[in-house]
Enzyme design. Structure first.
Site, short mmCIF file in Angstrom:
data_model
loop_
_atom_site.label_atom_id
_atom_site.label_comp_id
_atom_site.label_asym_id
_atom_site.label_seq_id
_atom_site.Cartn_x
_atom_site.Cartn_y
_atom_site.Cartn_z
N HIS A 251 0.71 -0.69 0.05
CA HIS A 251 0.07 0.00 0.36
C HIS A 251 0.80 1.40 0.19
O HIS A 251 0.30 1.87 -0.80
CB HIS A 251 -0.83 -0.16 0.90
N HIS B 149 2.60 6.08 -2.32
CA HIS B 149 3.92 7.46 -1.05
C HIS B 149 5.07 7.37 -1.54
O HIS B 149 5.68 7.68 -0.67
CB HIS B 149 3.15 7.16 0.44
N LYS C 194 -6.22 10.90 -8.62
CA LYS C 194 -6.25 10.87 -7.28
C LYS C 194 -5.73 12.67 -6.82
O LYS C 194 -4.70 12.91 -7.00
CB LYS C 194 -4.56 9.94 -6.85
#
Length: 309
Positions: A190, A205, A248
């Site tokens: 993730h 990220h 996003k």
């Protein structure tokens, strides 16, 4: 052309959904926000101690790759903008960066995961070996040794190095289901890669993965909202992008920092301030990291972790 009131409300709604998606994705059906079954509980660590700790880590980031990274910020944008304010790629990276040990080992894991979170992951012995190689490499750095000592000092872990490695493996690499009974997610996937669930992008990220996705034309950088300079060691960026054509509106990541620095900061914040604000400081600038718990089969794993500026 002015937006109608209805259009404006719809746009705001979509932005809100995207901004909080990481938060809701990180909450398991059986999550207990105060559960600490796999991490010892102890006294509270002060905010200033966290800021001093994070600043000391940046000074130890000898595998920092910022000198090999050219960042092309281009124009500012907003989360609501439908325009591409950055027609050129965000990153250009010299091949020397990929010779850094932890970066090279991180790249080996990029093809180990399926981006759709509702697809079962097939975990092979080779993939387990690649995870071990990355963990061993990171745990041997002065950054992670300092992190381990800090957590020992604060009474969060014992002195056995194996205990810390076991915790790292559990919170980052244990696979879990984000719904539908499919075991297709982990904290590492993730945060350091990305996931798609029900037509929404979550995670992503990490600058190394973003660069990889940009080169494959899977990610499109649309502009930035805010940045924090880390001197000659990179930046923290809040930005707008698409992945596989899915918008996003708000993302964030460190750029130029080593995998061990990022993992050390996220791990510390998860152990000490999971589901709470974790105040840090790098190169004199204050910011926060947010980490969220994913409770699965009696264990607390990382659901999401990212810098918030």
């Amino acid at each position: 052309m002015k937006m109608s009131a209805v259009h404006y409300v719809v746009v705001l709604g979509l932005v809100a959904i995207a901004v909080i998606s990481d938060v809701y994705w990180s909450r398991g059906n059986n999550q207990n926000r105060n559960a600490t079954s796999n991490i010892p509980n102890s006294g509270e660590v002060k905010d200033d101690e966290l800021r001093e700790f994070s600043e000391s880590l940046l000074n130890k980031d000898v595998n920092n790759a910022a000198k090999y990274v050219t960042i092309n910020l281009q124009s500012k944008t907003t989360s609501r903008s439908e325009r591409d304010e950055a027609p050129l790629p965000l990153l250009s990276i010299d091949k020397e960066a990929f010779k850094i040990s932890s970066i090279g080992k991180l790249l080996n894991l990029h093809d180990n995961y399926v981006v759709e979170s509702n697809v079962n992951e097939h975990y092979t012995p080779q993939e387990k070996n690649e995870e071990n190689n990355l963990l061993d490499d990171i745990l041997n750095t002065s950054i992670m040794q300092h992190t381990r000592n800090f957590l020992i000092e604060k009474g969060k872990i014992g002195r056995d190095p194996k205990e810390f490695k076991d915790i790292m493996r559990e919170i980052w690499f244990n696979m879990y289901s984000r719904g539908g009974g499919r075991i297709g997610s982990s904290g590492f996937e993730h945060v350091f890669l990305t996931e798609i669930k029900k037509g929404q992008v979550s995670g992503l990220h990490n600058w190394i993965y973003f660069n990889d996705a940009e080169k494959k034309n899977e990610a499109n950088y649309l502009g930035y909202m805010k940045k924090i300079d880390l001197g000659n060691k990179g930046i923290i960026l809040k930005y707008h992008f698409t992945f596989h054509g899915i918008d996003k509106p708000v993302g964030s990541m460190f750029i130029g920092t080593s995998p061990e620095l990022e993992m050390a900061l996220y791990t510390t914040c998860f152990i000490l301030r999971a589901d709470k604000i974790c105040p840090l400081k790098l190169y004199g600038s204050r910011f926060i990291i947010r980490t969220y718990t994913y409770r699965y089969r009696g264990k607390n794993m990382i659901g999401s972790a990212f810098p918030d500026i």
